[in-house]
Design a protein around this motif. Structure first.
Motif, PDB file in Angstrom:
ATOM      1  N   SER A 161      18.185  56.103  44.660  1.00  0.00           N
ATOM      2  CA  SER A 161      17.529  57.417  44.571  1.00  0.00           C
ATOM      3  C   SER A 161      17.350  57.811  43.114  1.00  0.00           C
ATOM      4  N   GLU A 162      18.448  57.642  42.362  1.00  0.00           N
ATOM      5  CA  GLU A 162      18.407  58.000  40.937  1.00  0.00           C
ATOM      6  C   GLU A 162      17.340  57.175  40.207  1.00  0.00           C
ATOM      7  N   ILE A 164      14.671  55.574  41.418  1.00  0.00           N
ATOM      8  CA  ILE A 164      13.302  55.899  41.869  1.00  0.00           C
ATOM      9  C   ILE A 164      12.838  57.215  41.244  1.00  0.00           C
ATOM     10  N   ASN A 165      13.704  58.222  41.256  1.00  0.00           N
ATOM     11  CA  ASN A 165      13.329  59.515  40.668  1.00  0.00           C
ATOM     12  C   ASN A 165      13.094  59.390  39.169  1.00  0.00           C
ATOM     13  N   ARG A 168       9.681  57.700  38.591  1.00  0.00           N
ATOM     14  CA  ARG A 168       8.568  58.629  38.857  1.00  0.00           C
ATOM     15  C   ARG A 168       8.438  59.655  37.741  1.00  0.00           C
ATOM     16  N   ARG A 169       9.574  60.185  37.295  1.00  0.00           N
ATOM     17  CA  ARG A 169       9.522  61.193  36.212  1.00  0.00           C
ATOM     18  C   ARG A 169       8.929  60.606  34.945  1.00  0.00           C
ATOM     19  N   GLU A 190      13.845  57.620  49.303  1.00  0.00           N
ATOM     20  CA  GLU A 190      12.850  58.428  48.568  1.00  0.00           C
ATOM     21  C   GLU A 190      11.425  57.969  48.899  1.00  0.00           C
TER      22      GLU A 190
END
Ligand SMILES: O=P(O)(O)OC[C@H]1O[C@H](OP(=O)(O)OP(=O)(O)O)[C@H](O)[C@@H]1O
Length: 204
Positions: A161-162, A164-165, A168-169, A190
């Motif tokens: 999750s970390e 992937i986020n 994206r950021r 995600e």
């Protein structure tokens, strides 16, 4: 020595070196609850439901590790063959290995496919006062890249999750996760599909 006795010995040795239960949990790939049980083994307290995956026999030899990485790649290619692959997953240009154990697998896959190699350092491995994740500057940048994320084990999915986020950021598009072992039995995180070689399921 049984596998359990071996784990207890390792956990106690790490504790004697000054590691916290959280650090031992990361090191051994077990929940903190399990580590607490290994360290104390309180009478009458049942061992937590957890599984420890030791793939050292494969990971410790270059040839075997490379064959495992090629199995991850072929699993993906066979998905393409039978048409069950989301078309968006094709055309990724960068393999992102999650440090540390995902890195050798990602490197071998990137080399085989002639893709860019990026390395993500999760926040838990950061030494800064305010731990944050980062992309290792020596390797490829990820902005604008379509990425396949590679790691060895999915336990809670928090690291994925970390990652992937973070991607994206920073302007990247994660299109798939490839892992060796999935201890959660999840199909996506995600919104990104996970393709694992081995899925561990609890019966009952
Ligand atoms: O799904 P999660 O609960 O987030 O756990 C999975 C993560 O934990 C392990 O890494 P670890 O931090 O132990 O470092 P390592 O890669 O050096 O083994 C593993 O390699 C994954 O990256």
């Amino acid at each position: 020595m049984s596998a359990l006795e071996d784990l207890i010995t390792k956990a106690k040795a790490l504790q004697a070196e000054g590691h916290t239960p959280d650090q031992i949990s990361d090191e051994l790939g077990l929940s903190t609850e399990t580590v607490t049980w290994l360290l104390t083994q309180q009478k009458g307290v049942e061992p937590p439901k957890d599984v420890h995956i030791d793939w050292t026999a494969v990971a410790s030899h270059g040839t075997l590790l490379a064959e495992m990485a090629m199995m991850m790649l072929k699993r993906f290619l066979y998905l393409t063959d039978d048409g069950s692959l989301d078309r968006e997953e094709e055309g990724a240009g960068t393999v992102v290995g999650i440090a540390q154990s995902g890195v050798p697998l990602a490197t071998l896959i990137a080399a085989e496919e002639g893709l860019r190699l990026a390395i993500y350092l999760p926040a838990k491995h950061s030494r800064s006062e305010t731990p944050t994740g980062s992309i290792w500057g020596t390797f490829s940048a990820i902005t604008g890249q379509r990425c396949i994320i590679v790691d060895d084990v999915v336990t809670t999915g928090a690291t994925l999750s970390e990652t992937i986020n973070f991607l994206r950021r920073h302007g990247a598009t994660p299109v798939a996760v490839w892992s060796l072992f999935d201890k959660r039995g999840i199909r996506e995180v995600e919104g990104v599909p996970i393709h694992s070689l081995f899925v561990i399921s609890w019966l009952g």
